[in-house]
Design an enzyme around this catalytic site. Sequence first.
Site, PDB file in Angstrom:
ATOM      1  N   HIS A  69    -105.571  33.522  63.853  1.00 42.18           N
ATOM      2  CA  HIS A  69    -106.069  33.467  62.397  1.00 42.18           C
ATOM      3  C   HIS A  69    -107.009  32.379  61.917  1.00 42.18           C
ATOM      4  CE1 HIS A  69    -103.659  37.185  60.919  1.00 42.18           C
ATOM      5  NE2 HIS A  69    -103.876  37.102  62.172  1.00 42.18           N
ATOM      6  N   ASP A  70    -106.566  31.256  62.116  1.00 45.25           N
ATOM      7  CA  ASP A  70    -107.341  30.120  61.936  1.00 45.25           C
ATOM      8  C   ASP A  70    -108.930  30.081  62.394  1.00 45.25           C
ATOM      9  OD1 ASP A  70    -107.833  27.336  60.591  1.00 45.25           O
ATOM     10  OD2 ASP A  70    -107.297  26.357  62.361  1.00 45.25           O
ATOM     11  N   GLY A  75    -113.808  29.373  61.613  1.00 46.57           N
ATOM     12  CA  GLY A  75    -113.909  28.412  62.752  1.00 46.57           C
ATOM     13  C   GLY A  75    -112.529  27.772  62.817  1.00 46.57           C
ATOM     14  N   ASP A  77    -110.279  25.345  62.058  1.00 49.88           N
ATOM     15  CA  ASP A  77    -110.583  24.117  61.001  1.00 49.88           C
ATOM     16  C   ASP A  77    -109.196  23.916  60.118  1.00 49.88           C
ATOM     17  OD1 ASP A  77    -110.629  26.562  59.513  1.00 49.88           O
ATOM     18  OD2 ASP A  77    -112.393  25.999  58.034  1.00 49.88           O
ATOM     19  N   SER A  79    -108.061  25.867  57.939  1.00 48.78           N
ATOM     20  CA  SER A  79    -107.942  26.397  56.604  1.00 48.78           C
ATOM     21  C   SER A  79    -106.987  27.427  56.761  1.00 48.78           C
ATOM     22  CB  SER A  79    -109.354  27.051  56.393  1.00 48.78           C
ATOM     23  OG  SER A  79    -109.718  27.856  57.457  1.00 48.78           O
ATOM     24  N   ASP A 245     -93.749  44.157  73.043  1.00 51.50           N
ATOM     25  CA  ASP A 245     -93.451  44.617  74.521  1.00 51.50           C
ATOM     26  C   ASP A 245     -91.990  44.606  74.625  1.00 51.50           C
ATOM     27  OD1 ASP A 245     -93.182  45.110  77.252  1.00 51.50           O
ATOM     28  OD2 ASP A 245     -92.733  42.920  77.462  1.00 51.50           O
ATOM     29  N   THR A 248     -89.774  42.732  77.926  1.00 51.69           N
ATOM     30  CA  THR A 248     -89.582  41.286  77.989  1.00 51.69           C
ATOM     31  C   THR A 248     -90.446  40.921  76.543  1.00 51.69           C
ATOM     32  OG1 THR A 248     -91.665  41.217  79.206  1.00 51.69           O
ATOM     33  CG2 THR A 248     -89.492  41.019  80.332  1.00 51.69           C
ATOM     34  N   ASP A 253     -96.054  37.265  79.728  1.00 51.81           N
ATOM     35  CA  ASP A 253     -96.242  37.771  81.082  1.00 51.81           C
ATOM     36  C   ASP A 253     -97.131  38.619  80.882  1.00 51.81           C
ATOM     37  OD1 ASP A 253     -94.616  39.739  80.076  1.00 51.81           O
ATOM     38  OD2 ASP A 253     -92.962  39.843  81.042  1.00 51.81           O
TER      39      ASP A 253
END
Length: 333
Positions: A69-70, A75, A77, A79, A245, A248, A253
Amino acid sequence: MSPSRSSSWLTPLILSVLFACTANGDHHLSVRYYDETCPSAQHIVHSVMASKVAADQAIAPAVLRLFFHDCFINGCDGSVLLDDGTPFFESEKAAEPNDSLRGFDVIDEIKSHLEHSCPATVSCADILALASRDAVALLGGPAWSVQLGRKDSRGADRDAAENDLPSPHANLTGLIAAFAEHGLDARDMVALSGAHTVGTARCVHYKARVYGREEGGRADIDPSFAELRRQTCQGDGDDAAAPFDEQTPMRFDNAYYKDLVARRGLLTSDQALYGCGGPLDHLVEMYSKDGEAFAYDFAKAMVKMGDIPPPPGMPVEVRLKCSMVNYRRTNRK
Ligand code: HEM
Ligand SMILES: *[C@@H]1O[C@H](CO)[C@@H](O)[C@H](O)[C@H]1NC(C)=O
Ligand SMILES: *[C@@H]1O[C@H](CO)[C@@H](O)[C@H](O)[C@H]1NC(C)=O
């Protein structure tokens, strides 16, 4: 539905991944960035991550998702880590009340250790990049050298937070476009999506899929999987979490791709990667059989995603606390 060109389009994609340039604009990242100024940086991040993940494995996927997400919003950063509470911006944290990002406290704790050892040196954006690498490795996934030297933005962008992230209901065209906007190609997108081999999603995000109410109405789902997931997603239980998943859930993996081939992807956006008959189907099948190839491509794509710079002109600094901008500007670029 996948790009309907001939399959030879994959070759340039492969080359562009192999020769991905890691310097970007004026933020010159390097693996040795803190060698002189904070030689213990990587060790500190790793030791906090190791103890936190030992106490609660779910921290690892949470931190990995924070990094994604950052990087996708303005970019990489830092934020995404900012709290509301300055008059200048509305935080990305608050963008979607139900977004359930977690792991902020772990990053804050790493930061306080680093401030003790090397004050005002290691950016929050770099902490997130290192912590994500460690998160993946601690769950049994690949490790890689993290490029360092990011700075933290002095602003956040709630509008971008709401609009720049791909939707869990997106189709393949939409996903490819969302990643392309950040300089990531379809192959990077497929490899990065393998992060969904760990962690969970809440009912609100997979409900439409398992109840067959998805727009377009493609029932591209294993009926027994749909039935299983309907049991964890009923009535107003929108917050009920299910593992991406099943087999596992906390192991990094290539099971995610096996799930896709079996039409047991949890989100519509997961299953969208497979079943359209194009070259991406071959890639998914390849990763489902070759865990090493996936690990290699995932690591490569994480480095590339980690190189998305903040917009030109964004004022930056090394934040002293990851949840708030510095009171005085300590560094200007
Ligand atoms: C392809 C587009 C993507 C979409 C639409 C998407 C969407 C989502 C959604 C809806 C959730 C569940 C949130 C919840 O219900 O709590 C989730 C979880 C997660 N995502 Fe993604 N994601 C995408 C790509 C990525 C990428 C590229 C990464 C990292 C490289 C990532 C890492 C994760 C992880 C690790 C979780 C589990 C978090 C946890 O268990 O705390 N995702 N994602
Ligand atoms: C994919 O989604 C976009 C935006 O939601 C939509 O406009 C488009 O028609 C969809 N494409 C296909 C092939 O379903
Ligand atoms: C969050 O989820 C609740 C139910 O779980 C729902 O009533 C509410 O509208 C959701 N809010 C947003 C912004 O999606």
